[in-house]
Scaffold this motif. Structure first.
Motif, short mmCIF file in Angstrom:
data_model
loop_
_atom_site.label_atom_id
_atom_site.label_comp_id
_atom_site.label_asym_id
_atom_site.label_seq_id
_atom_site.Cartn_x
_atom_site.Cartn_y
_atom_site.Cartn_z
N CYS A 67 28.99 -18.58 30.16
CA CYS A 67 28.12 -18.64 28.92
C CYS A 67 29.06 -17.98 27.90
O CYS A 67 30.09 -17.28 28.24
N CYS A 118 28.98 -13.17 25.19
CA CYS A 118 27.95 -13.60 25.56
C CYS A 118 26.91 -12.84 25.03
O CYS A 118 27.11 -11.84 24.81
N GLU A 161 21.82 -15.41 26.10
CA GLU A 161 22.68 -16.47 26.78
C GLU A 161 22.78 -16.07 28.18
O GLU A 161 22.51 -16.77 29.25
#
Length: 444
Positions: free
Chosen positions: A11, A44, A48
């Motif tokens: 992510c 991130c 997320e």
């Protein structure tokens, strides 16, 4: 050390980690009795990270996630999660809001919705979010984090999984309601849709190119994501102007047209396609064949057993089935697989070939028909002998030579289980024997 089962996910702002130099950390965690691995980018966001773990745990938006360290202490699921090793994995549990458990308070959902609506309206009017709304959002998020970090929620009946006291698989299956075919497809579609936007890391991408890839570690939705990776990493979307949503529709429709039979099922389809994908990379065919030939071979592998009934051509012909009558006893199954494939491609929402020229479409259609018909073992010696004759003088610029090579590649991929590690190959033998047994019980 082998790659943990399940998707290894990345992510972080939708960036591609390959070659970017972006700092990442590896998080190992156990969920539903399976060891998973996540790769978190340095940028991130908290949302997320939460979404990533929700997908891995098959959790919905109203489930509460709880993460434990090796000492059994609750840790906050956030970008600040500390990297760990396979031996010190976290344990992820899901608190459900379905009929068997207590839901998140509806007032909390309502408050979040009203805050989002208010924020959007104010932002449209004044161009920024007021501090008071930011503070309210922070308070709501803080309250949710408290719920996630409460150590003893089991008395409320909130645990969906108890990793320390799991039921046996047989008793779990006995207690779980059996899904209909349509319900199972919807479940797979939902999971595929949720996972398809997450990035698969370089480690899995490289592993996907090898003949030692273990298909038994992956569920249907995960296999669909990996098939999507194959098409994107071979640059088919750009080369043939394929829309991602259309590719996803196509892949899911292919999945739906494989039957739940012991051997010739969607998992076999995935194995054959994965071996084809691996061979393309291992033999450097990307630099020896045109992109259109690669698309023909990969898509032929994907579609080569569509709607297989589990009974071979000998049975079809001896029993004078509809397929044998329709195709005059000439490769009835393989002709049917081709017809089903182009029936799927005839649907506009699934037509990955819709942006090609008429000549390109004819070339791909003709190539796929030849490759799929080549998987009829009745033609094995014919095709193999042709390849042996041309092998000493093989020329990649020769159209006939390339055509036979493409047929051989699909055939090799179709029967490639024997080339895989024993732990991967042996269960397929049991599946094949079961399918033969089912056919023999019908007297053919």
């Amino acid at each position: 050390m082998s790659v943990p089962r399940g998707l290894i996910l990345m992510c972080g702002a939708g960036q591609d980690p390959r070659g970017s130099g972006m700092t990442t950390k590896i998080i190992y965690f156990m969920v539903n009795g399976k060891l998973e691995q996540a790769e978190l980018g340095a940028d991130c966001s908290a949302a997320e990270v939460k979404d990533l773990f929700r997908v891995a745990a098959e959790a919905g938006p109203h489930h509460i996630l709880k993460m434990y360290n090796t000492n059994g202490s609750v840790v906050n699921i956030s970008p600040q999660l500390e990297a760990n090793s396979v031996d010190s994995y976290y344990r992820l549990e899901v608190v459900a809001s379905d009929l068997q458990s207590v839901a998140m308070p509806p007032e909390l959902d309502s408050m979040e919705y009203r805050l989002r609506h208010l924020e959007n309206k104010v932002t449209e009017d004044v161009g920024k979010t007021p501090d008071i709304i930011c503070e309210l959002k922070s308070q709501v998020e803080s309250f949710k984090r408290k719920l996630e970090s409460v150590e003893h929620l089991s008395w409320m009946g909130l645990f969906r999984y108890d990793c320390d006291h799991q039921l046996s698989k047989s008793s779990q299956k006995a207690k779980m309601p059996q899904l209909s075919v349509q319900e199972e497809r919807q479940r797979v579609h939902m999971k595929f849709t949720n996972m398809s936007s997450l990035q698969v890391t370089e480690e899995v991408r490289e592993h996907l190119k090898t003949p030692i890839f273990d298909n038994w570690q992956w569920e249907e939705a995960e296999m669909l994501v990996l098939l999507q990776v194959m098409y994107t990493d071979l640059d088919f979307l750009t080369a043939f102007n394929i829309e991602l949503e259309v590719l996803q529709n196509f892949l899911f429709e292919v999945y739906c047209h494989y039957n739940n039979i012991p051997f010739h099922n969607f998992q076999h389809c995935f194995c054959v396609t994965q071996m084809m994908y691996g061979l393309i990379w291992l033999t450097d065919l990307r630099n020896k064949l045109g992109r259109i030939e690669l698309l023909i071979m990969l898509t032929s592998a994907l579609c080569h057993d569509l709607d297989h009934p589990g009974y071979n051509n000998v049975y079809q012909i001896n029993a004078q089935t509809d397929l044998a009558l329709r195709y005059n006893d000439i490769s009835p199954l393989e002709n049917h697989h081709c017809a089903v494939a182009f029936g799927i491609l005839a649907k506009p929402e699934c037509n990955i070939l819709k942006n090609l020229t008429t000549e390109q479409y004819k070339h791909i259609r003709g190539g796929m028909i030849k490759c799929i018909l080549a998987t009829d073992m009745a033609r094995h010696n014919e095709i193999l002998n042709k390849f042996k004759v041309m092998q000493p003088v093989f020329d990649f610029t020769n159209k006939d030579h390339k055509e036979v090579l493409m047929k051989i590649m699909v055939k090799v991929s179709d029967i490639s289980n024997e080339a895989r590690p024993m732990a991967v190959a042996e269960p397929w033998l049991d599946c094949l024997l079961q399918e033969f047994f089912n056919q023999s019980s019908l007297g053919s």
